[in-house]
Scaffold this motif. Structure first.
Motif, PDB file in Angstrom:
ATOM      1  N   GLY A  62     -11.949  29.871  10.620  1.00  0.00           N
ATOM      2  CA  GLY A  62     -11.597  30.704  11.481  1.00  0.00           C
ATOM      3  C   GLY A  62      -9.911  30.200  12.254  1.00  0.00           C
ATOM      4  O   GLY A  62      -9.688  28.672  12.323  1.00  0.00           O
ATOM      5  N   ALA A  63      -9.335  30.551  12.452  1.00  0.00           N
ATOM      6  CA  ALA A  63      -8.580  30.255  13.308  1.00  0.00           C
ATOM      7  C   ALA A  63      -7.730  31.571  14.533  1.00  0.00           C
ATOM      8  O   ALA A  63      -7.093  32.527  13.878  1.00  0.00           O
ATOM      9  N   ALA A  64      -6.674  31.194  15.217  1.00  0.00           N
ATOM     10  CA  ALA A  64      -6.393  32.135  16.383  1.00  0.00           C
ATOM     11  C   ALA A  64      -5.407  31.933  16.776  1.00  0.00           C
ATOM     12  O   ALA A  64      -4.525  30.501  16.230  1.00  0.00           O
ATOM     13  N   ARG A  69      -5.832  27.994  22.747  1.00  0.00           N
ATOM     14  CA  ARG A  69      -6.038  27.797  24.416  1.00  0.00           C
ATOM     15  C   ARG A  69      -7.025  29.236  24.624  1.00  0.00           C
ATOM     16  O   ARG A  69      -7.756  29.413  25.832  1.00  0.00           O
ATOM     17  N   ALA A  70      -6.221  30.415  24.749  1.00  0.00           N
ATOM     18  CA  ALA A  70      -6.644  32.056  24.706  1.00  0.00           C
ATOM     19  C   ALA A  70      -8.084  32.145  24.562  1.00  0.00           C
ATOM     20  O   ALA A  70      -8.658  32.711  25.005  1.00  0.00           O
ATOM     21  N   GLU A  71      -7.682  31.743  23.141  1.00  0.00           N
ATOM     22  CA  GLU A  71      -9.276  31.781  22.441  1.00  0.00           C
ATOM     23  C   GLU A  71     -10.231  31.342  22.807  1.00  0.00           C
ATOM     24  O   GLU A  71     -11.359  31.898  23.066  1.00  0.00           O
ATOM     25  N   LEU A  72     -10.373  29.843  23.796  1.00  0.00           N
ATOM     26  CA  LEU A  72     -11.289  29.287  24.520  1.00  0.00           C
ATOM     27  C   LEU A  72     -10.959  29.900  25.981  1.00  0.00           C
ATOM     28  O   LEU A  72     -12.776  30.190  26.506  1.00  0.00           O
ATOM     29  N   VAL A  73     -10.159  30.390  26.589  1.00  0.00           N
ATOM     30  CA  VAL A  73     -10.305  31.214  27.696  1.00  0.00           C
ATOM     31  C   VAL A  73     -11.443  32.160  27.913  1.00  0.00           C
ATOM     32  O   VAL A  73     -12.148  32.524  28.465  1.00  0.00           O
ATOM     33  N   ARG A 102     -10.721  20.979  20.938  1.00  0.00           N
ATOM     34  CA  ARG A 102     -10.397  19.234  21.636  1.00  0.00           C
ATOM     35  C   ARG A 102      -8.779  19.270  22.322  1.00  0.00           C
ATOM     36  O   ARG A 102      -8.101  19.983  22.046  1.00  0.00           O
ATOM     37  N   GLY A 103      -8.508  19.177  23.469  1.00  0.00           N
ATOM     38  CA  GLY A 103      -7.303  18.888  24.652  1.00  0.00           C
ATOM     39  C   GLY A 103      -7.693  18.213  25.670  1.00  0.00           C
ATOM     40  O   GLY A 103      -8.384  18.196  26.006  1.00  0.00           O
ATOM     41  N   HIS A 149      -1.236  21.626  22.406  1.00  0.00           N
ATOM     42  CA  HIS A 149      -1.785  20.352  21.970  1.00  0.00           C
ATOM     43  C   HIS A 149      -3.315  20.762  22.348  1.00  0.00           C
ATOM     44  O   HIS A 149      -4.829  19.486  22.167  1.00  0.00           O
ATOM     45  N   VAL A 150      -3.740  21.993  22.100  1.00  0.00           N
ATOM     46  CA  VAL A 150      -5.671  22.400  21.997  1.00  0.00           C
ATOM     47  C   VAL A 150      -5.188  21.928  20.394  1.00  0.00           C
ATOM     48  O   VAL A 150      -5.088  22.888  19.496  1.00  0.00           O
ATOM     49  N   LEU A 151      -6.407  21.347  20.081  1.00  0.00           N
ATOM     50  CA  LEU A 151      -6.627  21.572  18.703  1.00  0.00           C
ATOM     51  C   LEU A 151      -8.271  22.160  18.019  1.00  0.00           C
ATOM     52  O   LEU A 151      -8.628  22.059  18.891  1.00  0.00           O
ATOM     53  N   ARG A 152      -7.961  22.605  17.182  1.00  0.00           N
ATOM     54  CA  ARG A 152      -8.809  23.432  16.223  1.00  0.00           C
ATOM     55  C   ARG A 152      -9.645  22.628  14.968  1.00  0.00           C
ATOM     56  O   ARG A 152      -8.468  22.714  14.543  1.00  0.00           O
ATOM     57  N   ASN A 153     -11.141  22.094  14.462  1.00  0.00           N
ATOM     58  CA  ASN A 153     -11.218  21.432  13.389  1.00  0.00           C
ATOM     59  C   ASN A 153     -13.075  22.239  13.226  1.00  0.00           C
ATOM     60  O   ASN A 153     -13.659  21.805  14.234  1.00  0.00           O
TER      61      ASN A 153
END
Length: 386
Positions: free
Chosen positions: A221-223, A227-231, A177-178, A252-256
């Motif tokens: 998992g985590a990067a 944001r680069a992972e989303l791109v 989310r962002g 401010h890009v959150l991962r859950n």
């Protein structure tokens, strides 16, 4: 009558406000020293707006939020698979289908309505006695005629009350989310479905877009740079998705990972304790109903509190369990990766919409047509079930 609410999230704060409006002496306990809601944007659907109307907060939310307007589902190349207009939804439900705002805006509004004297921040709950309504904390004991457990998806209160319940399970999907600056061509409210991937974008105001994304992935998992992972995953999709990701603030890009209660609880109460929100029925976000069901819980509980809490379970358990199942059913549909299965899914949505243009709305009737309980003396007969 005294009520002790555990948790200062949306469900707990709404419960506190709703009980206060009914004349209860309310104390909300929140373990963090400051209300800092996790997440960014939030959709409040018409069913939750009606619930907020009962405590005088529906219009303030509408005033702060942006109407969704046309909503729909697209392919990664941008072609629409299904959509509906805001006017059609408003005609069907007598109100906006949903409004979108910052989660922090709703939390601030609820906290202001509750009042600072009823909110105890930096207070950690260490135990609950359901029989006596005693809540033990690091700051001493609190006792109430009612205890509201709004302590989230990994609720310690739920585990203590129902030790045999398996608890939340992983959906197989992780989510991001962002927020991003508004692009030159503002996006329409939509989700884009690919092979196991989803990307959603909703304007919050003239300057900001709330976005979210999901993908099938192992839990945990985590990067280094989300944001680069989303791109990497979505950069080749239709505009403005690549632009939103290029301009989003990486910090401010959150991962859950997404968990849910696959097995419903045997009850949503035990002794003097009632569970609300994720503590009672954690669900995946595929219907946009997580916060909305917390708000429904809160106003129904306040309407029934003071009597037998079995009436609360009767009013809420079946409805929320059904919405958990429906949300997970959509989640499974988005998880499809096989090219043939995805092609058939997309073709089915497209053809169904051509045959029944309002199909997208009809499928939400059971969720969105809900009405809150009628106030005493009203000629409306409602119990908050449907």
């Amino acid at each position: 009558m005294k009520a002790i609410v555990i948790g200062g999230g949306i469900g707990g704060l709404t419960a506190g406000v709703a009980l206060d409006r009914k004349g209860w002496d309310v104390t909300v306990l929140e373990r963090t020293p400051k209300l800092e809601p996790v997440g960014s944007g939030l959709a409040i659907a018409v069913n939750a707006l009606r619930a907020l109307d009962t405590v005088g907060l529906g219009d303030p939310v509408r005033a702060r939020a942006r109407m969704q307007g046309q909503i729909g589902i697209r392919r990664p190349d941008g072609r629409w698979l299904t959509h509906t207009s805001g006017s059609a939804a408003e005609e069907r439900y007598g109100d906006r289908t949903a409004v979108v705002l910052l989660r922090a805006q709703l939390v601030d509004l609820l906290a202001e309505a509750l009042g600072p004297d009823r909110l105890r921040l930096g207070t950690t709950v260490t135990g609950v006695d359901a029989a006596t309504g005693t809540v033990r904390t690091d700051a001493g004991e609190f006792t109430g005629d009612l205890v509201v457990a709004a302590d989230g998806i990994h609720s310690p209160t739920r585990r203590a009350l129902f030790p045999g319940h398996p608890g939340p399970v992983y959906s197989g999907v992780t989510a991001w989310r962002g927020l991003a600056p508004m692009p030159a061509a503002p996006p329409r409210n939509s989700e884009t479905w690919g092979r196991g991937l989803v990307f959603g974008a909703h304007p919050l105001d003239e300057k900001t877009v709330y976005f979210y994304a999901t993908d099938v992935a192992p839990a945990g998992g985590a990067a280094g740079d989300e944001r680069a992972e989303l791109v990497r995953r979505f950069g080749g999709w239709h505009e403005p998705i690549p632009e939103l990701l290029r301009t989003a603030d990486p910090a401010h890009v959150l991962r859950n990972d997404l968990y849910y209660l696959r097995e419903p609880l045997p009850a949503m109460h035990a002794g003097r304790v009632a569970l609300v929100g994720d503590a009672a029925h954690a669900m995946t976000p595929h219907l946009g109903q997580g916060a909305c069901q917390s708000i429904e819980d809160a106003v129904v509980l306040a309407h029934l509190a003071g009597g037998d809490l079995a009436a609360y379970t009767e009013a809420r358990l079946s409805r929320t369990a059904g919405i958990v199942r429906k949300a997970m059913s959509i989640c499974r549909t988005t998880k499809l990766r096989n090219p043939l299965a995805v092609a058939l899914r997309d073709l089915g949505m497209s053809l169904a919409t051509r045959v029944t243009p309002d199909l997208m709305l009809r499928q939400m009737d059971g969720v969105l047509r809900w009405r809150p309980p009628a106030p005493a003396g009203s000629d409306r007969v409602r119990d908050g079930r449907a």
